[in-house]
Motif scaffolding. Structure first.
Motif, short mmCIF file in Angstrom:
data_model
loop_
_atom_site.label_atom_id
_atom_site.label_comp_id
_atom_site.label_asym_id
_atom_site.label_seq_id
_atom_site.Cartn_x
_atom_site.Cartn_y
_atom_site.Cartn_z
N LEU A 190 0.84 -1.19 0.00
CA LEU A 190 0.00 0.00 0.00
C LEU A 190 0.87 1.24 0.00
O LEU A 190 1.82 1.34 0.78
N GLU A 191 0.55 2.17 -0.88
CA GLU A 191 1.31 3.40 -1.00
C GLU A 191 0.40 4.62 -0.95
O GLU A 191 -0.77 4.55 -1.32
N ALA A 192 0.96 5.73 -0.46
CA ALA A 192 0.31 7.05 -0.51
C ALA A 192 -1.01 7.11 0.24
O ALA A 192 -1.86 7.94 -0.06
N VAL A 193 -1.18 6.25 1.23
CA VAL A 193 -2.35 6.38 2.11
C VAL A 193 -2.01 7.46 3.13
O VAL A 193 -0.87 7.56 3.58
N GLN A 194 -3.00 8.27 3.51
CA GLN A 194 -2.69 9.44 4.32
C GLN A 194 -3.02 9.30 5.79
O GLN A 194 -2.48 10.02 6.61
N GLY A 195 -3.93 8.40 6.14
CA GLY A 195 -4.26 8.28 7.55
C GLY A 195 -5.56 7.56 7.74
O GLY A 195 -6.03 6.82 6.86
N ALA A 196 -6.16 7.76 8.91
CA ALA A 196 -7.38 7.05 9.29
C ALA A 196 -8.46 7.23 8.24
O ALA A 196 -8.85 8.34 7.92
N GLY A 197 -8.96 6.14 7.74
CA GLY A 197 -9.97 6.18 6.69
C GLY A 197 -9.80 5.01 5.76
O GLY A 197 -8.74 4.37 5.73
N ILE A 198 -10.81 4.72 4.97
CA ILE A 198 -10.74 3.64 4.01
C ILE A 198 -9.83 4.06 2.84
O ILE A 198 -10.02 5.14 2.27
N PRO A 199 -8.84 3.25 2.46
CA PRO A 199 -7.95 3.66 1.36
C PRO A 199 -8.65 3.72 0.01
O PRO A 199 -8.38 4.61 -0.79
N PHE A 200 -9.56 2.75 -0.24
CA PHE A 200 -10.16 2.62 -1.56
C PHE A 200 -11.68 2.51 -1.44
O PHE A 200 -12.24 1.41 -1.52
#
Length: 459
Positions: free
Chosen positions: A152-162
């Motif tokens: 997983l890349e470029a996820v910013q924080g708490a929350g669903i990535p996709f």
């Protein structure tokens, strides 16, 4: 003749390759502006359908359970205690409902005499905190999978990535990073029933930390790329008391693990404590990556996003966590007492995982079923190398308004070959899970270090 045929095929093959490459780029593309704009409107803040289904058996989502009821504690209050079953599914009518069941659910009903599923009204109780909603919108435009297809890349924080998953691997990450609070602790029991009505109880203190669920986290660098940390201190049986198990899972590499053995009074790194390595004390019925329904790296499988379907799944399972229950009443010789499991119709995402050609795993195929409202993993069917259904794992789900999340903790796993089952993460009799342990400082990053595990073992 052969050369001519080969040349004539080249344009077609090139076209197919270009189309495949284009399709791959589309699948990995960030969410569009129109998609992001639908979050919180026609879709919930994490991407589920707001609207009810065609026959109204699944109601519209209205925000979930956001108010904390008076007297609320996990296992001490059932908000839906007055609901009555709409109908039951058993061997006499299972074929009628098979299209809304997994293969594993059908197999359990047909295999075990008296096994049934009581279906209740659907309650879409899962809330979404405002900061999770806001972060999900950010993730939708930045999160992506690495070149290997699983990191997983470029996820910013708490929350669903996709929130608009285009692949099975994206759906897996939605499950792994779903919001369930920052961390928790509980005294839990893993139970192995025998045919005579007795059971073996593996009791442990369990601690869990989910760094990405901290609202202050802005990306992987803030948490060292850690997805989760799990620590287990074994209390019983006496032969295993004092053992400790520590797992660090990451977003970009396989997990690290350590084991403490009281007889040696030392912590050992355990690279084999992962994937399908059997967990000690469970008679080879339970693998490491079955912890919490699925734990660890997703690198050994190819993941196909089958799509979404309506299904009967464990939901609002407050009866299962009711602290007035006794294990002896809950455990049957072949399966969990059916009076304690509540099923509801919900929409689920279905992902089919097949072992990669250059990898190995005892489960050649797994079929995952994720709740659309929470991304909780509620049902897993597991197959052997010959394509035979081998094990069936069932999760649980209940809304916890004090942390603004739906909790998935208790699990049941049935082995159709050995004709035995195991339950895990059942809070010990009389104990209540502490869902705010991390937020309020009773669990923190220091809890999950090898040095701390050694110190705890030597006390």
């Amino acid at each position: 003749m052969t050369k001519t045929t080969s040349k004539s095929l080249r344009p077609a093959l090139l076209g197919m390759a270009i189309a495949a490459l284009f399709a791959s780029k589309v699948a990995l593309a960030a969410a569009t502006d129109a998609e992001v704009a639908s979050l919180g409107k026609t879709l919930t803040p994490i991407g589920a359908e707001v609207a009810k289904n065609a026959d109204s058996s699944i109601p519209a989502w209205a925000g979930g359970m956001t108010q904390v009821p008076a007297g609320w504690k996990p296992g001490k209050l059932d908000p839906f205690k007055d609901d009555k079953p709409l109908f039951s599914i058993d061997a006499s009518n299972v074929d009628k409902y098979a299209d809304k069941l997994s293969a594993g659910q059908v197999a359990l009903i047909k295999t075990y005499k008296g096994y049934r599923m009581d279906v209740y009204p659907s309650r879409r109780s899962c809330p979404v905190p405002d900061f999770v909603a806001a972060q999900t919108k950010k993730n939708a435009t930045t999160a992506k999978l690495g070149a290997d297809g699983w990191q997983l890349e470029a996820v910013q924080g708490a929350g669903i990535p996709f929130p608009f998953p285009k692949s099975g691997a994206e759906a897996m990450w939605n499950y792994k990073l779903r919001y369930t609070g920052q961390g928790r602790r509980a005294q839990i029991s893993a139970l192995m029933p025998d045919k005579d009505g007795s059971y073996v109880e593996n009791k442990q203190w369990a601690y869990e930390l989910y760094p990405f669920n901290d609202p202050k986290v802005t990306g992987p660098a803030d948490v060292g790329g850690v997805e989760s940390k799990l620590l287990y201190d074994v209390l019983s049986p006496a032969s295993r008391a004092g053992e400790g198990y520590l797992i660090h899972a990451y977003i970009d590499k396989p997990q690290d693990a350590w084991i403490y053995f009281p007889g040696q009074r030392r912590v050992r790194r355990s690279p084999t404590f992962a994937y399908d390595n059997p967990i000690a004390g469970f008679d080879n019925l339970y693998f490491v990556d079955q912890i919490n329904m699925f734990t660890g790296a997703i690198d050994r499988y190819d993941y196909k996003l089958v799509g979404k379907k309506e299904m009967f799944v464990p939901y609002n399972t407050y009866k299962l966590i009711d602290k007035s229950n006794k294990f002896k009443d809950m455990l049957g010789p072949d399966y969990v007492n059916r009076d304690f499991i509540r099923y509801e119709p919900h929409r689920v995402w279905v992902v089919e995982a097949t072992v990669k050609g250059d990898k190995r795993h005892s489960f050649a195929k797994r079929v995952f079923h994720f709740d659309e409202d929470s991304w909780a993993l509620l049902q897993v069917d597991m197959y052997d190398a010959k394509g035979n259904l081998w094990r069936v794992q069932e999760g649980s789900l209940w809304a916890a308004p004090d942390v603004g999340a739906c909790i998935t903790y208790e699990t049941q796993m049935y082995d159709l070959v050995a004709r035995r089952y195991v339950t895990d993460n059942w809070t010990a009799e009389g104990e209540v899970i502490d869902l705010t342990a991390a937020k309020e400082g009773r669990v923190n990053a220091a809890t999950f270090s090898p040095d701390e595990m050694r110190r705890r073992g030597e006390r």
